[in-house]
Design a protein around this motif. Structure first.
Motif, PDB file in Angstrom:
ATOM      1  N   GLN A  99      31.054  -6.265 -23.563  1.00 15.23           N
ATOM      2  CA  GLN A  99      30.514  -5.994 -22.232  1.00 15.23           C
ATOM      3  C   GLN A  99      31.247  -4.824 -21.580  1.00 15.23           C
ATOM      4  OE1 GLN A  99      30.110  -9.371 -19.638  1.00 15.23           O
ATOM      5  NE2 GLN A  99      29.844  -8.084 -17.836  1.00 15.23           N
ATOM      6  N   ASP A 100      32.574  -4.804 -21.677  1.00 15.26           N
ATOM      7  CA  ASP A 100      33.353  -3.698 -21.105  1.00 15.26           C
ATOM      8  C   ASP A 100      32.943  -2.365 -21.719  1.00 15.26           C
ATOM      9  OD1 ASP A 100      34.742  -5.485 -19.516  1.00 15.26           O
ATOM     10  OD2 ASP A 100      36.556  -5.476 -20.760  1.00 15.26           O
ATOM     11  N   ASN A 147      27.560 -10.971 -16.096  1.00 15.71           N
ATOM     12  CA  ASN A 147      28.085 -11.722 -17.243  1.00 15.71           C
ATOM     13  C   ASN A 147      27.061 -12.668 -17.850  1.00 15.71           C
ATOM     14  OD1 ASN A 147      30.560 -10.523 -16.922  1.00 15.71           O
ATOM     15  ND2 ASN A 147      31.462 -12.240 -15.830  1.00 15.71           N
ATOM     16  N   ARG A 197      25.522 -12.312 -21.648  1.00 17.28           N
ATOM     17  CA  ARG A 197      25.790 -13.343 -22.671  1.00 17.28           C
ATOM     18  C   ARG A 197      24.497 -13.963 -23.186  1.00 17.28           C
ATOM     19  NH1 ARG A 197      31.225 -15.109 -22.822  1.00 17.28           N
ATOM     20  NH2 ARG A 197      32.456 -14.007 -21.279  1.00 17.28           N
ATOM     21  N   LYS A 227      33.642 -10.177 -23.945  1.00 11.53           N
ATOM     22  CA  LYS A 227      34.160  -9.357 -22.848  1.00 11.53           C
ATOM     23  C   LYS A 227      34.437  -7.930 -23.322  1.00 11.53           C
ATOM     24  CE  LYS A 227      35.962  -8.628 -18.753  1.00 11.53           C
ATOM     25  NZ  LYS A 227      35.093  -7.805 -17.925  1.00 11.53           N
TER      26      LYS A 227
END
Length: 77
Positions: A40-41, A53, A57, A37
């Protein structure tokens, strides 16, 4: 000649966005251990777009420079 701070910042940001797509430079902005996370952020902020998401992933686990740890993040919020 004057100062072109805004121009220089915009050029640096454009360069960061471009390199983030094909080089693993984003990892330089994170701690040694980070969550998916967090990664990704960071990508979303740099690129200025939302990222799905599941696709993120799935692509992430194929990268040789990602090492999964058998650890859980605790104590936040």
């Amino acid at each position: 000649m004057g100062f072109n701070h805004k121009k220089n910042i915009n050029e640096a940001y454009a360069d960061l966005k471009e390199k983030a797509l094909y080089k693993p430079i984003v990892f330089e902005l994170l701690f040694d251990k980070f969550t998916i996370k967090d990664l990704q952020d960071t990508f979303e902020v740099i690129l200025g777009v939302g990222i799905d998401n599941r696709n993120f992933r799935r692509k992430l686990i194929t990268k040789k420079y990602i090492i999964a740890l058998d650890e859980k993040q605790v104590g936040l919020f």
